[in-house]
Scaffold this motif. Structure first.
Motif, PDB file in Angstrom:
ATOM      1  N   GLU A 104      -0.583 -10.680   3.025  1.00  0.00           N
ATOM      2  CA  GLU A 104      -1.535 -11.312   3.940  1.00  0.00           C
ATOM      3  C   GLU A 104      -1.825 -10.601   5.109  1.00  0.00           C
ATOM      4  N   ILE A 105      -0.918  -9.951   5.483  1.00  0.00           N
ATOM      5  CA  ILE A 105      -1.166  -8.867   6.607  1.00  0.00           C
ATOM      6  C   ILE A 105      -2.081  -7.703   6.280  1.00  0.00           C
ATOM      7  N   ILE A 106      -1.915  -7.221   5.050  1.00  0.00           N
ATOM      8  CA  ILE A 106      -2.814  -6.122   4.517  1.00  0.00           C
ATOM      9  C   ILE A 106      -4.199  -6.811   4.401  1.00  0.00           C
ATOM     10  N   GLN A 107      -4.370  -7.855   4.135  1.00  0.00           N
ATOM     11  CA  GLN A 107      -5.626  -8.676   3.708  1.00  0.00           C
ATOM     12  C   GLN A 107      -6.361  -8.726   5.172  1.00  0.00           C
ATOM     13  N   TYR A 108      -5.729  -9.013   6.326  1.00  0.00           N
ATOM     14  CA  TYR A 108      -6.242  -9.245   7.546  1.00  0.00           C
ATOM     15  C   TYR A 108      -6.519  -7.682   7.842  1.00  0.00           C
ATOM     16  N   THR A 109      -5.760  -6.849   7.692  1.00  0.00           N
ATOM     17  CA  THR A 109      -5.905  -5.281   8.158  1.00  0.00           C
ATOM     18  C   THR A 109      -7.345  -4.996   7.529  1.00  0.00           C
ATOM     19  N   ASN A 110      -7.410  -5.186   6.273  1.00  0.00           N
ATOM     20  CA  ASN A 110      -8.655  -4.747   5.788  1.00  0.00           C
ATOM     21  C   ASN A 110      -9.653  -5.500   6.209  1.00  0.00           C
ATOM     22  N   VAL A 111      -9.920  -6.676   6.604  1.00  0.00           N
ATOM     23  CA  VAL A 111     -11.026  -7.458   7.113  1.00  0.00           C
ATOM     24  C   VAL A 111     -11.528  -6.683   8.454  1.00  0.00           C
ATOM     25  N   PHE A 112     -10.621  -6.199   9.127  1.00  0.00           N
ATOM     26  CA  PHE A 112     -10.769  -5.799  10.459  1.00  0.00           C
ATOM     27  C   PHE A 112     -10.921  -4.081  10.474  1.00  0.00           C
ATOM     28  N   ARG A 113     -10.972  -3.826   9.071  1.00  0.00           N
ATOM     29  CA  ARG A 113     -11.322  -2.143   8.987  1.00  0.00           C
ATOM     30  C   ARG A 113      -9.872  -1.289   9.682  1.00  0.00           C
ATOM     31  N   ALA A 114      -8.862  -1.850   9.688  1.00  0.00           N
ATOM     32  CA  ALA A 114      -7.867  -1.101  10.357  1.00  0.00           C
ATOM     33  C   ALA A 114      -7.256  -0.449   9.197  1.00  0.00           C
ATOM     34  N   HIS A 115      -5.998   0.314   9.342  1.00  0.00           N
ATOM     35  CA  HIS A 115      -5.346   0.920   8.399  1.00  0.00           C
ATOM     36  C   HIS A 115      -3.888   0.810   8.653  1.00  0.00           C
ATOM     37  N   ILE A 116      -3.108   0.566   7.509  1.00  0.00           N
ATOM     38  CA  ILE A 116      -1.656   0.672   7.472  1.00  0.00           C
ATOM     39  C   ILE A 116      -1.262   2.218   7.602  1.00  0.00           C
ATOM     40  N   VAL A 117      -0.732   2.502   8.820  1.00  0.00           N
ATOM     41  CA  VAL A 117       0.008   4.075   8.803  1.00  0.00           C
ATOM     42  C   VAL A 117       1.159   4.107   8.625  1.00  0.00           C
ATOM     43  N   ASP A 118       2.021   3.208   8.524  1.00  0.00           N
ATOM     44  CA  ASP A 118       3.494   3.418   8.278  1.00  0.00           C
ATOM     45  C   ASP A 118       4.156   2.170   7.488  1.00  0.00           C
TER      46      ASP A 118
END
Length: 165
Positions: A104-118
């Motif tokens: 779920e968090i990864i989906q939100y991250t993608n919607v906001f064009r953010a990146h998982i960095v760690d």
């Protein structure tokens, strides 16, 4: 008069003590700095300071006039919100204890064009760059998952189009 957010861009000589003098001016006048960023420009002899503060038009005008009196200040401009590009960077650590929540968090991250960095077994660290309102919106959405920590750079801004400071 109406209190509003003001973004002030200041071009200064890149010398020791200049930032202290700029901040001291705010302190002496009892103005609060909501946000401040500083960095060298394409010319290593110059730095650019971006300050956001709250106040009415009279306060913004007074700040601009006072800043122009400082010797190391080359140019001061209040940036109009309609013609300004504003960006901030935030790193957000959020709890992700299982695959469902992590997804779920990864989906939100993608919607906001953010990146998982760690990634660790229980924490995702997200990097987001954008307008402060975009960062606030993502933070609000992630709040129920358990935000452990948020670090922000502060707003940096530039006027749209060919005009420069």
């Amino acid at each position: 008069m109406k209190t509003q957010k003001h973004t002030i861009s200041i071009l200064v000589e890149n010398k020791p003590g200049v930032l202290q003098r700029v901040c001291g001016l705010f302190t002496r006048r009892n103005f609060n700095i909501d946000n401040i960023t500083v960095g060298k420009t394409d010319n290593p002899k110059l730095s650019r300071i971006t300050i956001t503060t709250m106040g009415d038009e009279q306060i913004a005008e007074q700040i601009t006039k006072q800043l122009n009196k400082l010797i190391e200040v080359i140019k001061v401009r209040e940036l109009n919100p309609e013609t300004t590009i504003r960006r901030e960077l935030a790193l957000i650590k959020v709890t992700a204890p299982n695959e469902k929540i992590r997804s779920e968090i990864i989906q939100y991250t993608n919607v906001f064009r953010a990146h998982i960095v760690d990634v660790t077994s229980e924490i995702l660290t997200i990097e987001i760059i954008g307008d402060p309102s975009k960062i606030l919106a993502l933070t609000d959405i992630l709040q129920p998952y358990g935000i452990k920590e948020v670090v922000k750079t502060g707003v940096t801004a530039i006027k749209r189009g060919p005009n420069t400071l």
